[in-house]
Design an enzyme around this catalytic site. Structure first.
Site, short mmCIF file in Angstrom:
data_model
loop_
_atom_site.label_atom_id
_atom_site.label_comp_id
_atom_site.label_asym_id
_atom_site.label_seq_id
_atom_site.Cartn_x
_atom_site.Cartn_y
_atom_site.Cartn_z
N GLU A 122 -10.84 -53.67 -11.81
CA GLU A 122 -12.03 -54.52 -11.73
C GLU A 122 -11.73 -56.03 -12.21
OE1 GLU A 122 -14.85 -53.84 -10.54
OE2 GLU A 122 -14.41 -51.61 -10.23
N TYR A 174 -21.55 -57.39 -14.34
CA TYR A 174 -20.92 -56.66 -13.13
C TYR A 174 -19.82 -55.67 -13.68
CZ TYR A 174 -17.97 -54.85 -9.34
OH TYR A 174 -17.23 -54.11 -8.69
N ASP A 196 -22.71 -55.62 -6.32
CA ASP A 196 -21.61 -56.72 -5.99
C ASP A 196 -22.19 -57.04 -4.76
OD1 ASP A 196 -20.75 -54.71 -4.13
OD2 ASP A 196 -18.66 -55.01 -4.27
N CYS A 228 -20.54 -51.32 6.50
CA CYS A 228 -21.64 -52.21 6.87
C CYS A 228 -21.08 -53.65 6.50
CB CYS A 228 -22.62 -51.55 5.62
SG CYS A 228 -24.29 -52.81 6.22
N CYS A 283 -22.21 -50.24 13.11
CA CYS A 283 -23.57 -49.44 12.97
C CYS A 283 -23.26 -47.98 13.56
CB CYS A 283 -24.62 -50.22 13.40
SG CYS A 283 -24.77 -51.69 12.47
N CYS A 311 -21.94 -45.42 11.16
CA CYS A 311 -22.57 -45.62 9.79
C CYS A 311 -23.03 -44.12 9.34
CB CYS A 311 -23.36 -46.83 9.92
SG CYS A 311 -23.93 -46.92 8.11
N CYS A 327 -31.54 -46.48 8.13
CA CYS A 327 -31.27 -47.70 8.13
C CYS A 327 -32.39 -48.51 8.48
CB CYS A 327 -29.92 -48.23 8.78
SG CYS A 327 -29.62 -50.02 8.32
#
Length: 288
Positions: free
Chosen positions: A34, A117, A135, A190, A197, A200, A206
């Site tokens: 991270e 975060y 995020d 995305c 799409c 997806c 969506c």
């Protein structure tokens, strides 16, 4: 099928095989990833993370290293202050938490360099806890799939966390997978500029697709330049220090950047940030 279930099923079968996601990775390994992944592409992080974990598999091992060794191992990942904050956090974990990364968000946020975060990511991804993690990628997925907008716009910390929390299953294990699944979906499907799409996994749920994929017309975060910035100059100076077997003369740093005023300003900032030090004889080096 509800959107969280779609994300859960997709992630379990389609997620990228990243080393810090593999079974057996410790919360410390997740924490290191991270820190390294902040504003840095995965491809650049993978080899450095592997070398880092082989060399310093526990916080106490990193805490025993010198700052110079830490900065050399960090290499060209960028934002080297992250390396020093991670070094400091490792020392606290070793001394105050029996060499075990805390699982509690509040305890994590008390560590050097760990913000909201990062603390939530460690809790969710390192310990499998139900903890909303937000995020840029997650915000974009939620903006499109839930709110029908082309992008998320400016951050709204409380509202963003509430949006993600509402999507998480009640149990810890499933919630942790949905958290990382939302992030993965934003990173590889995305995406900001060319969302895929047609392939997806949440297309059927969506709101943005249902609305005809309207253009986003709200405020956008300005793109940060790199060429010619102080960040680039600091990197050049650190390259000189990292590549030298010992302290270097001022002339070696002067040769790294032609603009004397900017170079001097950046060198001063490296000294202030503890990323470099000047010896009594006037030479410069990585911190001891």
């Amino acid at each position: 099928m509800p959107l969280p279930d779609l994300v859960l099923d997709w992630y379990r079968t389609s997620a990228r095989d990243l080393p810090w996601r593999r079974p057996g990775t410790t919360p410390w390994g997740v924490m290191v990833s991270e820190f390294m992944l902040q504003q840095t592409p995965v491809a650049r992080v993978e080899p450095v993370w592997a070398e880092w974990m082989a060399r310093w598999p526990a916080p106490s091992a990193l805490a025993a290293a010198t700052r110079a060794d830490v900065l050399r191992a960090w290499g060209k990942l960028g934002y080297p202050r992250r390396a020093l904050r991670l070094h400091e956090a490792a020392a606290v974990i070793a001394a105050e938490h029996d060499d075990v990364v805390p699982s509690d968000v509040t305890a994590l946020e008390a560590l050097p360099g760990v913000g909201s975060y990062t603390a939530r990511a460690i809790s969710a991804f390192g310990y499998g806890r139900r903890c909303p993690v937000v995020d840029t990628n997650v915000r974009r997925v939620v903006a499109r799939a839930v709110h029908g907008r082309g992008d998320a716009g400016p951050a709204r910390t409380t509202a963003d966390l509430a949006d993600v929390d509402a999507l998480l299953p009640a149990d810890d294990a499933s919630a942790a997978v949905v958290s990382i699944g939302l992030m993965e979906l934003g990173a590889v499907v995305c995406t900001a500029r060319a969302p895929r799409c047609a392939g997806c996994p949440v297309r059927s749920e969506c709101a943005w697709v249902a609305a005809g994929r309207p253009e986003y017309a709200g405020p956008r975060k300005p793109v940060q330049a790199f060429a010619g910035t102080d960040r680039q100059v600091r990197g050049r100076l650190l390259d000189v220090l990292r590549g030298a077997p010992g302290p270097v003369e001022r002339a070696a740093l002067d040769a790294a950047w032609s603009d004397a005023a900017q170079r001097d300003r950046c060198l001063h900032s490296l000294l202030v940030d503890g990323l470099a030090e000047q010896h009594d004889d006037g030479r410069f080096a990585l911190p001891a």
